[in-house]
Scaffold this active site. Structure first.
Site, PDB file in Angstrom:
ATOM      1  CG  ASN A 197      -1.749   0.701   1.234  1.00  0.00           C
ATOM      2  OD1 ASN A 197      -2.581   2.496   1.222  1.00  0.00           O
ATOM      3  ND2 ASN A 197      -3.363   1.075   1.726  1.00  0.00           N
ATOM      4  CB  CYS A 202      -6.387  -0.213   0.639  1.00  0.00           C
ATOM      5  SG  CYS A 202      -7.696   0.740   0.017  1.00  0.00           S
ATOM      6  CG  HIS A 449      -8.536  -1.302   4.487  1.00  0.00           C
ATOM      7  ND1 HIS A 449      -7.688  -0.566   3.766  1.00  0.00           N
ATOM      8  CD2 HIS A 449      -8.801  -2.574   4.675  1.00  0.00           C
ATOM      9  CE1 HIS A 449      -7.028  -1.261   3.721  1.00  0.00           C
ATOM     10  NE2 HIS A 449      -7.609  -3.341   4.422  1.00  0.00           N
ATOM     11  CG  ASP A 466      -6.333  -6.166   3.699  1.00  0.00           C
ATOM     12  OD1 ASP A 466      -6.276  -5.460   3.553  1.00  0.00           O
ATOM     13  OD2 ASP A 466      -7.231  -6.413   5.252  1.00  0.00           O
TER      14      ASP A 466
END
Length: 1116
Positions: A197, A202, A449, A466
C-alpha cells in the site's frame, strides 16, 4: 485509515511525502490487519465494550488535539484522541489510543477491531462511523482516521452533529489476543503474495488482484506488445506486465510504485483514495486504447462487454422504439433489494408511461406505453457494482447503504424462463455464472478500506487479499460478514455489572462482485506460464531479481562489514568553495573503503597506502567528532594502542549510532618535491587549526591549509605564515574569524589577534577564516564585505525550481537565490532568465507542499517581503515556484477585473473567447462596450447582453448596471450575444422564454433529463401555435428538414417533460410563470429533444462518486 507518528522506518518501495514532523498521527491509510495465520480474524472470543465521550463547548475548543478520559476494558486501557480542527487536513481527525502505553513492558502489543463514530444527535442513522482493526504496539500506539469527516459538516449546526455545542463520540472496541504479523508468510501459507500500500491505494490493490486472478486477462496483458527499451515507469503495459509477473513468481509482496508512475501519478495521488468502480472503468478504457492495432485488440470487449436494449412499447397503437447499448459492468440497486436477483428484477422492471407521463410517439402523439430494459447478451466475465453509496436529497449529503444484501455463489440469469432476456437474445447460450471474487469496502462515505475475497481457481477455497497480507478464508463465515446489515454483540457497557445485547451496523460489506460464466470457464481460467511472457520482460525481471538477491545478501552480511571514509587536505581543497562552504568536507564525496569489522586497523593502513600512495609510516589518522552545535570536525589523533585494535572497535569508539560509518582525517606532510615526509611530533600544547581564505571582491572562499599552533601563542605569531599561504605580502593587514556553527543560524565571530588561542577558546579541529582588512568605503560598496556576511548569504541560498503555470508538473529552469532576496530581486532574476525586459510582467505563484499543486491564488505585486515568504506553506518550505509572463505590468493587472466572455460571431457563426480586463468598479455595460470594440457585430448599433450559462442552461441575464467585481467566471460560462430586434420592444402579449436542448437519459429504468448544447432565449406571442414556433427555431438553428423532423418539443418543468402537439399554444404554458412581463425561471423551458451528436463521456461508476472525491485520471 491512518497510522500515527512519524517514526516509522521508510520502505524504499513506499511513497512517503516529505514533511516536517507533526505531533500525533500522520496521514497514511493502513492495511486492515488480520488475526491468525490461517484466517483474517483471531479464533478466540474477544473482550468487547462500547464507550461514549461527550465533549461540551466543542466549537470553542482552542487546542490542537484533545484526549478523552481513560476507558478500561478488562486489563486494557484506552482513550480517544481527536484533532478538533483537523490534523493538517480540513477534516476532523480521530484515533484510538492505548491509554497506558508509556507504562507497558517492553515488546507489548495488543490487537483490536474497533469503530469510531461521531453521533448525529438529530437523526442517529446519519451518524458517521468508521471501522478498522490494528495491532497496537510501542511504535504504533494510536491508530485511526486523519480524514474522519469534513469539518464543514461537523460544525454546521443544521447537520445535527453539534447540539448545544456538544459533540458525542462513540468507540466500540473488541480486543483479541495479540499476534505477530511480521512472522506471517503469505506465499508460504497460501501460495499467493500481496501488494504494498503506497498510502491510500488499497482500492487499486484489490482491483489489481481481482484482474490478475482472471487468467485470460493476465494472458492478454502479457501479450500486449512492449519494447526492450521501454521503462515500466513510463509504459502502462510494461508496468502491468511487470506487476503481474512479480505476483506470479515473487515470494514477497509486490510494490505498485512503477505502475502508478506509469499512470502519471505522483506522491499526492498515492495518498488520495478513489472509488474502485471508477478506477476499473478508467483502467479498462486506457488498456483498450493501448491494445488498438495490436494482436490483443478487442480482448477487453470479449471479456467484459454485454448488451441490453432500452425499449418503449406503445399499448394502444402499433409503435415501438428501442435502442441497443453496450455495458462493461452493471450498477445494481442495494437499497430496497434483498439480493442480486431482486436487483435484476428491479433492473428490468417495466415502467408504465401514462397520465401526465405519456410517451410522445412519432405520428401518434401522446400515448400510453411500457418502458424498460432487457438484456441481449451477458459477457463471459460479469462485473456487478453494488450501489452502496447514494445521495440523500433531504440531508444534502452522500450516505453509505449498509443494508443486508445477499449474493449467490451461482447466479442463474436464465431463471424464470429467461425473464431478463430480450426476444432477440440467443437462448442457446447458458447464462449460469460462478462467483469468482468479491471486492469489499469497509468504512463510510468519507473513506475507508478496500480488500478482496477471491477464489483463483474457482475451487471451494477462498482467499482474502488485504494489501500485503493474503489469508485462507472460510467462505461461509466470510459471506455472512460481506452481506452487511446488522449483528448483535454482547457489549460490556458497564464493566463488572451487566452484559447487555447491542446491535450495530456492519460497515464492511460487498461493493463489487465478479462472476464467470460456466460455459466460458475453461477459456477464462486458462493456464498462464512463462511462454506467455515476452523474453525481454523475463530477462529484465530476472536481472531485477538477481540484483535484489545481491542486495539482500549484502544486507544480510552488512553486520560483518563497515564503511570507512577517509578525508585529507586534497578533499578540503577540492570541495571548499565548490560544494562546501561550512565545515570542511562532504564525507559522501571522499574515498571510502568497505572492510570487515574484524580487520586489524594496521592492516587497513596498508589498504590506505595502496590507495593514496602514502607509506604507512607517514600516515596519522584523526577521528572526527560531531559537536553539540551540529558541526563535524577532526577531534583527536588515534593512539598507538587504538591503532592496534580492529576497525570495528574504532567505529564503535567514534560512534554511538548503530550502523554508522567510521570517518577519519588522514594527516600527511609533503616536501617541496611533493613526496611524503615524516609528520611533526605533536605536543599537548599543540592545537590543529584549519584555515579558509575569503576574497570579498570576488565573493570566493577557498581552503588555505592547516597549521599546528601553540595554545599559549597568539594569532600575531602566525600572520606572516597566513599571508604566505594566501599569496599576500608578508605585512598585509588581515582579519581573522572563527567559524563556529551554521545551523539553525550562522555564528562566525571575530578573533582578537592579541589574545592567546586558548583564551579565544580555540581547540583541535577548529576552523579559522581570514581575509584582507577593508576600508569603510570598500565595505559599503560590497554585498558581502566580510566572512560573517558571506556565510549568512550562503546559508540562505537555495536552488529554486521554476515551472510554467501552464505546465505545473515540469521543471523549466532552476535559479540559485537567497531566501532573503526581496520580491523585486526574485522577479528580476526570473525576468532576466526568461528574457523579459519588464520584471513587473512576471507573476509568481507559490507551491502547495501537501497537494503538490500551485496554490489557487498568485502572489500579489510586492505582496511578500522576500523569497522565504514565497516558499512557505504552513510549516512546510518548498523549493518550487510557478511563473507567468503577463501582457501588462502586474500592478496594473491587479487593479483590473479579468473576465472570459464567449461571443458568437454574427457572420461566420463561430464562438470565440475574449479576455476582457476592466477596472474592478466597472459595470456589465462597460464589459459590453469593451466587447463591442473587439467582436465582429452584424451591424455597428447592435445591442448586446451578458448571460450566465451553466450545465447548458441560462441562469442569469445580467443587468447592465451590475458591478463586475462580484461576477464569478471560474465555474460558470459568461456568454455575450446580440439582442434580436424582436426582443427589444416586448409587449404584454409577448413572453421571453428559455429554450434548451435535452435528451431522456434512460438509466436503469429511470428517466432523467440531460441537457446539452447551447441554450438560447426567444420570444413567443400570445395565440401563437407550436408549429409557427418550430419554423422560427429551425431557421435560427439552421437544422436540415430531415433531421429537424425527428426533433420533439416539450414543455419542461421541475425535471418532467410534457410533450407538445403542433396545435398547442405555448403562451398558455408559460403565462402563469411569467415574471415582470418577460422573465421566466430557468427551471421552466421549451425543451428540444433530439440526439446529442457531440462526443460525451460515459458516466459509469463515477456518477455515484461522493462529491468531495477527486476523479480518477490516468494521464499516460
Amino acid at each position: 485509515m491512518d497510522p500515527p507518528a512519524p517514526n516509522e522506518q521508510e520502505d524504499e518501495d513506499m511513497l512517503v511525502p516529505r514533511s516536517d514532523v507533526v505531533e500525533g498521527p500522520q496521514p497514511m491509510e493502513a492495511p486492515e490487519p488480520t488475526g491468525n495465520t490461517a484466517g483474517s480474524q483471531p479464533e478466540e472470543d474477544p473482550q468487547t465494550a462500547k464507550f461514549t465521550w461527550r465533549i461540551e463547548n466543542f466549537s470553542r475548543l482552542n487546542v490542537k488535539k484533545l484526549y478523552s478520559g481513560i476507558y478500561e476494558l478488562g486489563d486494557y486501557k484506552w482513550r480517544i484522541l481527536i484533532f478538533p480542527k483537523g490534523n493538517n487536513a480540513d477534516y476532523l481527525s480521530m484515533y484510538l489510543d492505548v491509554g497506558d502505553s508509556a507504562t507497558l513492558p517492553y515488546g507489548w502489543c495488543r490487537y483490536a477491531h474497533f469503530s469510531l463514530a461521531v453521533v448525529n444527535q438529530v437523526h442517529s442513522k446519519y451518524s458517521v462511523r468508521k471501522e478498522t482493526q490494528h495491532q497496537f504496539n510501542a511504535r504504533e500506539n494510536d491508530w485511526g482516521f486523519t480524514s474522519f469527516m469534513p469539518l464543514g459538516e461537523l460544525y454546521d449546526p443544521s447537520r445535527g452533529y453539534l447540539v448545544n455545542d456538544t459533540c458525542v463520540v462513540e468507540a466500540e472496541i473488541a480486543v483479541y489476543r495479540a499476534m505477530d504479523p511480521w512472522l506471517y508468510d503469505s506465499k508460504k501459507e497460501t501460495g499467493f503474495v500481496g501488494l504494498k500500500n503506497q498510502g491510500a491505494t488499497c482500492y487499486m490493490n484489490s482491483l489489481l488482484q481481482t484482474l490478475y486472478h482472471i487468467p485470460y486477462f493476465r494472458k492478454v496483458v502479457y501479450h500486449m506488445p512492449t519494447n526492450v527499451n521501454d521503462m515500466p515507469s513510463a509504459s502502462i503495459p510494461l508496468a502491468l506486465q511487470s506487476l503481474f509477473y512479480k505476483l506470479q513468481y515473487s515470494d514477497n509482496s509486490v510494490a505498485t510504485k512503477e505502475l502508478t508512475k506509469s499512470f502519471g501519478w505522483d506522491t499526492y495521488d498515492a495518498f488520495l483514495q478513489h472509488d474502485v468502480q471508477e478506477l476499473n472503468r478508467v483502467l479498462c478504457e486506457k488498456l483498450e486504447e493501448k491494445m488498438k492495432r495490436t494482436v490483443v485488440e478487442g480482448a477487453i470487449q470479449q471479456l467484459f462487454e454485454g448488451h441490453h436494449i432500452n425499449y418503449i412499447d406503445c399499448i394502444n397503437v402499433d409503435y415501438k422504439s428501442s435502442r441497443k447499448e453496450s455495458f462493461y459492468d452493471l450498477q445494481l440497486d442495494v437499497k430496497g433489494c434483498r439480493d442480486v436477483y431482486a436487483s435484476f428484477d428491479k433492473y428490468v422492471e417495466v415502467e408504465h408511461l401514462d397520465g401526465d407521463n405519456k410517451y410522445h410517439a412519432e405520428q401518434y402523439g401522446l400515448q400510453d406505453a411500457k418502458k424498460g430494459v432487457l438484456f441481449v447478451d451477458f459477457p463471459p466475465v460479469l462485473q456487478l457494482h453494488l450501489k452502496r453509496f447514494e445521495y440523500d436529497f433531504v440531508r444534502d449529503i452522500m450516505v453509505k447503504i449498509n443494508d443486508r444484501y445477499e449474493f449467490p455463489l451461482q447466479l442463474d440469469l436464465d431463471r424464470d424462463n429467461g425473464k431478463y432476456l430480450s426476444p432477440e437474445a440467443d437462448r442457446r447460450v447458458r447464462n449460469l455464472y460462478t462467483l469468482h471474487s468479491v471486492l469489499v469496502h469497509s468504512g463510510g462515505v468519507h473513506g475507508g478500506h478496500y480488500y478482496a475475497f477471491i477464489r483463483p481457481t474457482l475451487s471451494s477455497q477462498w482467499y482474502k487479499f488485504d494489501d500485503e497480507r493474503v489469508t485462507k478464508e472460510d467462505m461461509n463465515k466470510a459471506l455472512e460478514e460481506l452481506y452487511g446489515g446488522e449483528e448483535e454483540h454482547l457489549m460490556q457497557t458497564n464493566p463488572g455489572i451487566n452484559n447487555t445485547p447491542f446491535r450495530f451496523t456492519k460497515h464492511s460489506n460487498a461493493y463489487m462482485l465478479v462472476y464467470i460464466r460456466e460455459s466460458d470457464k475453461d477459456k477464462i481460467m486458462c493456464n498462464v506460464d512463462e511462454k506467455d511472457i515476452a523474453e525481454h520482460l523475463r530477462e529484465r525481471l530476472k536481472r531485477e531479481r538477481e540484483e535484489k538477491e545481491q542486495k539482500k545478501k549484502e544486507k544480510a552480511e552488512a553486520h560483518l562489514y563497515t564503511v570507512v571514509k577517509v578525508a585529507c587536505d586534497e578533499d578540503f581543497a577540492w570541495q571548499i568553495g565548490r560544494d562546501v562552504y561550512f565545515d570542511l568536507v562532504d564525507h559522501d564525496k571522499v574515498r571510502n573503503f568497505r572492510v570487515q569489522k574484524l580487520m586489524p586497523f594496521n592492516n587497513f593502513k596498508e589498504e590506505v597506502a595502496k590507495e593514496f600512495g602514502i607509506p604507512v609510516q607517514f600516515q596519522r589518522f584523526w577521528l572526527w567528532a560531531k559537536r553539540q552545535n551540529h558541526t563535524c570536525r577532526p577531534n583527536r589523533p588515534l593512539t598507538h594502542l587504538e591503532e592496534a585494535q580492529t576497525v570495528g572497535y574504532l567505529r564503535d569508539l567514534s560512534n554511538k549510532v548503530q550502523n554508522a560509518e567510521l570517518k577519519l582525517f588522514l594527516e600527511l606532510e609533503l616536501g617541496l618535491d611533493l613526496r611524503p615526509i615524516p609528520l611533526p611530533i605533536r605536543t599537548t600544547d599543540d592545537i590543529l587549526l584549519f584555515f579558509k581564505l575569503y576574497d570579498p571582491e570576488k565573493e570566493e572562499l577557498r581552503y588555505a591549509g592547516r597549521l599546528f599552533v601553540k595554545g599559549t601563542g597568539k594569532p600575531t605569531d602566525i600572520l606572516t605564515k597566513l599571508n604566505e599561504m594566501a599569496g599576500y605580502a608578508s605585512d598585509e593587514e588581515i582579519e581573522l574569524y572563527e567559524e563556529i556553527k551554521f545551523e539553525p543560524s550562522v555564528m562566525c565571530e571575530h578573533i582578537d589577534k592579541r589574545s592567546t588561542f586558548r583564551s579565544s577558546q580555540l581547540e583541535d579541529g577548529d576552523i579559522v577564516c581570514f581575509q584582507k582588512s577593508l576600508s569603510v568605503q570598500a565595505s559599503k560598496r560590497l554585498r558581502c564585505p566580510d566572512i560573517p556576511s558571506f556565510f549568512e548569504y550562503r546559508h540562505n541560498l537555495q536552488v529554486i525550481h521554476f515551472r510554467s503555470l501552464e505546465k505545473p508538473k515540469e521543471d523549466e529552469f532552476c535559479l540559485q537565490l537567497s531566501k532573503l532576496d526581496t520580491y523585486d530581486e526574485v522577479v528580476g532574476r526570473v525576468a532576466h532568465q526568461l528574457g523579459v525586459d519588464d520584471p513587473s510582467k512576471i507573476r509568481l505563484t507559490s507551491h502547495n507542499s501537501y497537494s503538490q499543486q500551485p496554490k489557487p491564488n498568485p502572489i500579489k505585486y510586492r505582496g511578500v517581503d522576500n523569497l522565504f515568504d514565497m516558499l512557505l506553506h504552513y510549516n512546510q518550505t518548498s523549493d518550487i515556484l510557478y511563473y507567468e509572463i503577463l501582457d501588462m505590468p502586474l500592478p496594473e493587472l491587479q487593479g483590473l477585473r479579468a473576465l472570459k466572455i464567449a461571443f458568437r460571431h454574427a457572420t461566420n457563426n463561430e464562438m470565440e473567447i475574449y479576455d476582457i480586463r476592466l477596472p474592478k468598479e466597472s459595470t456589465v455595460a462597460d464589459v459590453l462596450n469593451d466587447l463591442r470594440m473587439k467582436a465582429e457585430l452584424s451591424h455597428p448599433n447592435a445591442e448586446l447582453r451578458l448571460l450566465e450559462v451553466f450545465t447548458h442552461r441560462i441562469y442569469k441575464i445580467f443587468p447592465s448596471s451590475e458591478k463586475i467585481e462580484s461576477i464569478n467566471d471560474n465555474y460558470w460560462t459568461l456568454r455575450a450575444e446580440e439582442i434580436p430586434e424582436e426582443e427589444k420592444n416586448l409587449g404584454p402579449h409577448d413572453c421571453l422564454i428559455h429554450v434548451y436542448h435535452f435528451m431522456n437519459e434512460e438509466n436503469q429504468n429511470q428517466m432523467k433529463i440531460q441537457n446539452f448544447g447551447e441554450p438560447f432565449l426567444m420570444v413567443i406571442h400570445e395565440g401563437e401555435i407550436l408549429a409557427h414556433v418550430k419554423i422560427r427555431v429551425q431557421k435560427k438553428l439552421h437544422v436540415p428538414d430531415e433531421e429537424f423532423s425527428k426533433w420533439k418539443f416539450a414543455f419542461v418543468a421541475q425535471g418532467r417533460a410534457e410533450y407538445l402537439q403542433d396545435s398547442d399554444i405555448l403562451f398558455s404554458h408559460f403565462q402563469s410563470l411569467q415574471r415582470s412581463g418577460i422573465y421566466v425561471a430557468s427551471e421552466q423551458y421549451l425543451g428540444l429533444e433530439h440526439l446529442d451528436n457531440s462526443p460525451k463521456r460515459s458516466l459509469g461508476a463515477n456518477q455515484y462518486r461522493p462529491s468531495h472525491e477527486k476523479a480518477v485520471k490516468i494521464y499516460n
